[in-house]
Each structure stands twice: as C-alpha cells, then as structure tokens.
Motif scaffolding. Structure first.
Motif, PDB file in Angstrom:
ATOM      1  N   SER A   1      39.645  -3.628  43.142  1.00  0.00           N
ATOM      2  CA  SER A   1      40.990  -3.035  43.148  1.00  0.00           C
ATOM      3  C   SER A   1      41.414  -2.517  41.777  1.00  0.00           C
ATOM      4  O   SER A   1      42.425  -1.817  41.669  1.00  0.00           O
TER       5      SER A   1
ATOM      6  N   ASP B   1      36.239   5.988  37.475  1.00  0.00           N
ATOM      7  CA  ASP B   1      37.088   5.390  36.446  1.00  0.00           C
ATOM      8  C   ASP B   1      36.899   6.097  35.108  1.00  0.00           C
ATOM      9  O   ASP B   1      37.871   6.469  34.442  1.00  0.00           O
TER      10      ASP B   1
ATOM     11  N   TYR C   1      42.489   1.156  41.094  1.00  0.00           N
ATOM     12  CA  TYR C   1      43.836   1.674  41.319  1.00  0.00           C
ATOM     13  C   TYR C   1      44.734   1.497  40.101  1.00  0.00           C
ATOM     14  O   TYR C   1      45.892   1.879  40.124  1.00  0.00           O
TER      15      TYR C   1
END
Length: 834
Positions: free
Chosen positions: A422, A779, A425
């Motif tokens: 996660s 990322d 995010y």
C-alpha cells in the motif's frame, strides 16, 4: 565468473592507464598553474615561480608553456585538440631529445595524426581563436610527452608549436610541466609542498590518474549490478547443499553407528563439496575472462556512442586479466558456497545418530529455533528503529519477516503484504533520498512475496472443491507446493529477484526515454539546432555570432545571470515562432515586447508584481547592472526542461553587460554537417538536438542491454535450480509415483503433475518479481515525474511479455526433460526405497 568479469574491467583499465603513462606522459610527472585559471582565463605565472621550481632539489627539470584549445583542419576534417606553445630549447632539454621547432612548424602527436590521416611534411590549418593559420608538420611523435593527450587523457592529441606562433588567451607561461624525482607515489608530497609554499595549483598528474577512484568504478558497478545474479547463484548452492546432505543422511547414520567420528564424517562431506565447488570455480574463472572481453567491447561501443565521432578514449583498450583477479574470482566462488555447505553439514552431523533418523525431532527443534530467531528479529528491529529512525521501514521489514516466521499464518502474511504494498499510494516527496527509494523497493518486493505465499492455501482449497470437475494433476501439484513452502520459496526467490530487477531495468528507462521524447518532440521550442557563442570571444568586447545561410528562421537569445539564476533575452522571431507546449494563452508574447517586463519560472505558480536584481555575465565578463522588471506571467520550470528561470525581450537588454549570444534555428537534416562545420570553424559550439538525443538514447539502450545480459546469469541459476529441483523430486518420489500409477493415475497425468508443480513454483517467483518490479518502477518513475511537474507512467508491454514468454519456454523445457528421461513402470517404482 561474474566477479572475474567485473574485476577484469578494472585490470584492463588499470593496464591501459599504466601503458598511457609511458606512451602519453613520458617524463611529465606534474604541472603547476595559477589557482585562478579556468577554461576561459589563463593567468601567466611569475618568472620567480619558474626560477624557484628550477632550483628545487626534487624537481629534475621544468618546461614553461602556454596552452590553449584549438581546432585543427586537414582533408576536410575538423577536430579539437590541445596546443602547447614553448621554446624548442626548453622542450629539447625537458624530453632529452633534439627538437627543431621553428616558427610555422609543428609537432603532432601520434593519435591525432592517425585520426586526421596526417603525415610528416603535410600542411594543416590551426585555429586558436583568432583565425586559421597554416603550419607544416615536421614531426609526428610516437610516445612520451610529445604524444601527450591531456592530464586525464581527455584530448584526441596535442600540437606543439613555437611560443612565437601562440595566439591563445593569456601570456607566457600559463603552465609549467615538471619532471620529478622519486616514485609516482612520492610525487604527491612534492606537489602538496609546492601548492602550500608557492600558493599555486600543483597537480601530480600520474599519481592522480593512477589512483583515481573513477578508474575502478566501472568494474565495481558491474559487480554490484551482477550481485543479484550472484545471490541467485548462492540460493542454488543452498538447494544443492540441502539435497546433498539429505540424500546422504542414511549413509551418515550408518557410519556414525559403526564408530566414525563426527569430525571425520564432516570432513568427508566437506572434501566432496570442495571438489565440486573447486571445479565450478575454475570453470567460472575461465568463463569470466570471456565475460570480461564482452563487457570491454560493450564499454568501447558505449563510450564511442555517447561521445563524438572522433572520440578515441577507450578505442585502444584491450582485455587484461591479472592472476590476482582469477584467484580472487575462484576464491570468491569457493568461500561463501563452502560456508553454506559447511553450515548445512554441521546442522545434520552434530546430532546423535538416533536423532538424525528422527525427522519429527528435527522438525520440533527447527520450529523452536525458528521461533527464537523470529522473536529476536522483532525485538532487535524495534530497538534499531529507535536508534536509526531514518531507516524505520527497513527495520520494520525485518520485524515483519520475524513475525511471519513466529506466526506462519495465511492471514498474517496477507495483512503484511497488503500493508507493505500500500506504500505505492503514498508517493515519494521531492526531498526523498536514495535510501528511501531502496527501502520502498524492498517493501514492495517483500510485500509481494507475502501476498503470493498467502494465496497458495486458498488456491489449493478451490481446486480441491473442483477436483471432480477439474484436474487431479493440478490438485497434486498445488498440494506439494503448499506442503514444501520452504523449498517453494527458495526456488521461486531466484526467479523473483532477477525478474524484479529486469522489470525495473526495462520499465524505468523506458518511461524516462518516452518522457524526454514527448518533451522534445518539437525540438527545443520548435527548433532543432542550437549554437552557443564561444564565451572566450567576450573577454575583450561584446560579440555577435554569424548566421549561416543554411539556417531556417533563426532566433537569437542572449543569456545572462539575474539574481544568481539564468535569464534569457529573446528576440521578436522567438516570440512569434517558438513552440511552447505548456502555454495556455499567448498574451505573454505581446506583453514581453514592452521594455522592463519579464516572465518568471516558479514551481509553486506564485506571482509578485515586480522583481529587482543584478544582471551580470555568467562568466563575470564586463560590468553588472541593477534592473527592475514587471512580472507579466509565470511558468513551471520543471515542464520546460531548460535551466532558465527568467525570460525577457531583447528590448530589455542591459547595455553594459556582456551577454552570451545563442542561436536557435531549424535546419534541413541534409545541411547539418555544413552548418556545424560553419560554426566549428568560428570556435562556436553547434548542437543538433536530434543527433544528441539519439546518441544519448543509443548509449542508454546499450547500457540496458548490458545490464539485462548480466541478469541473464541469474536466470541461468534459476533454470539450473528448478531443473535440479525437478530431477530430485522425480527421483525422491518414485515410490509415491508408483502408488499413484497403481491406483489408476495415468503416466501423462503424473508427468503433468510434476511439470505443473515446477511451473507453479517458477510462476510464483516470476509473478512476484513482475508485481514488485512494476510497483517499484512506478514509484521511481512517479518520483522523477514529480520533479519535472508532469509525466505519465506506462509499461513496455511487448518487451516485457517477450521476456517472460522466453523465460517460460526455457522453464518448460528444463522441467519436462527430467520427467521424460526418468520414467519407470509402477512395479519398479514401488520397489524404490523411501
């Protein structure tokens, strides 16, 4: 092999440098120049300094010279080179060779003559910034200082001229070369004393070049990049050691019962393993030389691609592998695998013979040790987080692994996996460091593993419910995968690690290249050629670049510094024709025509009414001028990809400041060389945007291909590991296979179960690697996009799909062969021992 291949690069570069010390430096060990010298200004040294150096007891001889960068032209070729001007008497004494160097004659270094195809008695044109002048080549030097290529071997070659013919900037001498007493290591102490006592810049050239860390960087970077493949190889060694020990457990127990000591038994097994690893190390050392040759050829290709067409930096670099490198490679291939082997042997042989036969007892002991180690990981990680909060995520990952080790439940693995994944995010901030990126990459990798390990049990249960309608082979394969989680993870981790890196190497450069191409698809504001006026011409007065007849709709820009940031004063043609992809309206073009107006680049979009500051030349030429501008608009600097913060019209140009003129223009591709030659002859700097981008991207593509090639060795370890695992399963499960065949399972279904089991194991690693690689690539790419203010992440689907398909084809082949080769009847299989 990978270790020898990487170190051989260092050996080759080191030997090339040592050879260059003789071929390109000769008697020149060090030099002295004014501390205030730069690429534009050369301040002459006092005669007093020359006299002091001549008398210094550790300086054998000195050579006062004046230097300049010049252009040499011959046979239609133009090339930048170094010009050294001195007196023939001083040069003869310094190189200990009779040199005739009268006016209008030159000496040429060997490499420069070879590139330009120049011979003795030819006439060449030399331009030192004040127009071309013809010189006769009286000598082509083959080695020593007369074959000099700069202190860092950065020039194609050197031209020696009489000091009376020098037309460069500065007086005489601007530099003094020295021959020093003692070894190269002792030269540094001498130059340090000269710098301190005489307040000049003194550099021990040979010492600096020989000991530069950059010379070893390539080899160490290769080894670092290969480390993922090396880790995969160590995993293969672990699988081999585990199988080796387990297959000999009955024999070891028998020998212990018969009275053999534990130490003697361990020694026998270690000697056997040592023979295996020694043979492997020797083969790896030999193959490493071939890998080194491949990497060296790639290095020459990449350096030639990234540099100009006349670049010769690594062109004469040849492979050299020192005996120490071969020994280090073989030793490196022996030590860690042997340690793994010894630990695995010790874990078995230190138990009493009775316990060695009791699998349940060993399992209970292993569970107890696992809980202790897992608990220790949790406690230690919590303590380290308090001590090093900067690396909290890294230590949290260790604690998470410890938690799963202590409580190996599906729900805990699933929860940890979702939590770690996660982080995608929560994007990286612009203040993020390399450590932050590495920690998040590890988080994605481990989180992906937690997720996929937690799915094994639910998948098996689903197939169990559908077994009547589905495939028995699939159910058996999933059952073995779930039962042997440790082996599954070990084998799959090899593939996951390598596929993770391959995905990262393919996806991130793909996004960067795509981003730059989108930004530069219209060239530089719709122009594809840029010419930078040589700042040296601004030393004495202002200047204007000439316009080539082949330029199409040229625009002029004048660059200066305003409040320590660059400001560009653009002409009317630019305001009318420039393509600005980020503009929402064109009012600013009209507003800039008014004197005293400016457009300001700002990340936040904030806007003030006016701005005041000092305008000066970027290189300190001429005077400065205080100016006040009215701000008419702002723009996001990150999206323009040019380092200019302020834009104004030429109607606002300060009169006293010597600004650097820049021409931007469109040009027919067929006329590019003519235009570049036109400006090179004037000592300006022409840059064809498309050509430079193609050169950079070609070099990057070669680097990516080289990196992927190094990762292929990790895949080979993975293929070897799963082939070994498949072969072992077929042999170990002979009796179980016979039982299944006896109760009615067909040979094809049984073979399919074996093949499917191994494909599932490999698929877990591949899918985990792709998932983690995708998350980390996204990322990193989004982090880079945030720096530039925009960008869209995408995946090179066809390249990635082709890579994965090729991996699956090879895996299918290597896991099928053992099943097809070792096929026995049910009766023979039932006779096999457990």
């Amino acid at each position: 092999m990978l270790l020898v291949g990487g170190l051989s690069l260092n050996d080759s570069i080191g030997r090339w440098i040592k050879r260059s010390l003789a071929e390109n430096f000769g008697c020149a060990d060090a030099y002295v120049e004014n501390r205030r010298n730069n690429i534009f200004f050369k301040i002459p040294l006092d005669q007093q300094i020359v006299d002091i150096l001549r008398k210094h007891q550790k300086i054998l001889s000195v050579l006062p010279v004046s230097e300049s960068i010049a252009q040499i032209e011959y046979g239609g070729k133009i090339l930048d080179c170094l010009v050294i001007a001195t007196s023939p008497e001083e040069l003869s004494y310094f190189v200990e060779e009779k040199i005739e160097l009268v006016s209008n004659n030159i000496l040429l270094s060997k490499e420069l003559a070879q590139i330009m195809n120049i011979r003795e008695n030819d006439f060449v044109a030399l331009d030192m910034g004040r127009g071309q002048k013809q010189f006769k080549v009286v000598k082509i030097s083959t080695d020593g200082f007369l074959n000099f290529r700069g202190e860092n071997l950065q020039y194609a070659g050197t031209v020696f001229i009489n000091r009376d013919d020098f037309q460069g900037v500065g007086g005489f001498p601007t530099k003094i070369y020295m021959r020093l007493e003692g070894s190269i290591e002792e030269h540094k102490a001498t130059t340090d004393w000269i710098s301190e006592e005489l307040k000049v810049k003194a550099v021990a050239m040979k010492f600096q070049l020989l000991n530069s860390p950059a010379n070893r960087t390539l080899g160490y970077l290769t080894i670092a990049f290969s480390s993922f493949s090396v880790i995969a190889s160590f995993i293969l060694v672990y699988v081999f050691a585990q199988s080796f020990v387990e297959e000999r457990s009955t024999t070891m127990v028998t020998l212990r019962i018969l009275g053999m000591k534990t130490g003697h038994l361990s020694a026998i097994l270690i000697y056997e393993g040592l023979i295996y690893f020694l043979i492997a190390g020797l083969c790896g050392g030999i193959m490493g030389t071939f890998l080194g040759d491949f990497l060296l050829r790639r290095l020459r290709t990449i350096s030639g691609t990234l540099m100009s067409e006349f670049y010769i930096g690594f062109s004469d670099l040849t492979l050299y592998v020192s005996p120490l490198t071969v020994f280090t490679g073989i030793l490196g291939g022996l030590v860690i695998p042997l340690i793994i082997f010894i630990l695995k042997i010790r874990a078995i042989t230190h138990h009493p013979p009775v316990e060695m036969l009791r699998t349940e007892s060993r399992v209970r002991t292993q569970r107890w040790k696992r809980k202790i180690s897992g608990g220790s990981m949790i406690v230690l990680s919590m303590v380290m987080i308090l001590i090093y909060p900067k690396f909290w995520l890294f230590f949290f990952l260790i604690a998470a692994l410890g938690g799963v080790v202590v409580f190996p439940t599906t729900f805990l693995s699933l929860g940890m996996g979702i939590f770690l994944v996660s982080f995608i995010y929560f994007p990286l901030t612009q203040s993020a460091t390399v450590w932050d990126i590495l920690q998040r990459g590890a988080s994605f990798f481990i989180g992906s593993w937690f997720l996929f390990l937690s799915l094994i049990s639910p998948l098996r249960k689903i197939f169990s419910r559908w077994m009547k309608k589905g495939s028995v082979s699939t159910f058996i394969a999933l059952s073995y995968v779930e039962r042997n989680r440790k082996n599954t993870f070990i084998i799959a981790s090899m593939f996951s690690l390598i596929v993770f890196m391959m995905t990262l190497v393919l996806v991130v450069p793909y996004n960067m290249e795509k981003f730059v191409l989108e930004r530069m698809k219209t060239g530089l504001f719709g122009y594809d050629l840029m010419v930078i006026y040589n700042p040296l011409k601004l030393v004495l007065s202002k200047g204007e670049p000439d316009l080539s007849k082949d330029l199409q709709n040229p625009s002029k820009i004048y660059v200066a510094q305003f409040n320590d940031d660059l400001i560009a004063f653009v002409d009317d043609n630019f305001l009318k024709d420039a393509v600005v992809s980020i503009e929402t309206n064109k009012r600013w073009r009209e507003q800039l025509l008014e004197p005293g107006t400016i457009v300001v680049g700002d990340f936040e979009g904030a806007r003030s009414l006016q701005i005041t500051g000092k305008v000066k030349s970027p290189f300190g030429f001429g005077e400065t001028e205080n100016m006040t501008f009215r701000v008419v608009d702002t723009f996001d600097m990150r999206q323009l990809m040019v380092p200019v913060k302020y834009v104004a019209s030429i109607n606002s140009i300060p009169e006293k400041v010597r600004l650097i003129p820049v021409i931007i223009s469109r040009v027919d591709p067929a006329n590019v060389m003519q235009v570049k030659d036109f400006y090179r002859k004037r000592f300006d700097f022409p840059i064809y945007i498309k050509e430079e981008l193609n050169r950079v991207f070609s070099g990057i593509d070669l680097l990516i291909q080289t990196g992927v090639t190094l990762l292929y060795f990790g895949l080979i370890s993975g293929f070897s590991g799963i082939a070994f695992y498949s072969l072992r399963n077929v042999i170990v499960r002979k009796r179980m296979s016979g039982t299944l065949r006896a109760i009615g399972m067909s040979g094809k279904s049984l073979s399919a179960a074996f093949i499917l089991e191994n494909l599932i194991v490999a698929s877990m690693g591949i899918i985990t690697g792709i998932c983690a690689g995708y998350l980390e690539s996204k990322d990193v790419s989004n982090f880079i996009f945030s720096i530039f203010g925009s960008g869209q992440f995408s995946v090179p689907i066809w390249e990635l799909a082709g890579l994965i398909l090729a991996i699956y084809m090879i895996i299918s082949l290597v896991v099928t062969l053992p099943v097809l080769v070792i096929r026995t009847s049910p009766v023979e299989a039932l006779r096999a021992p457990d």
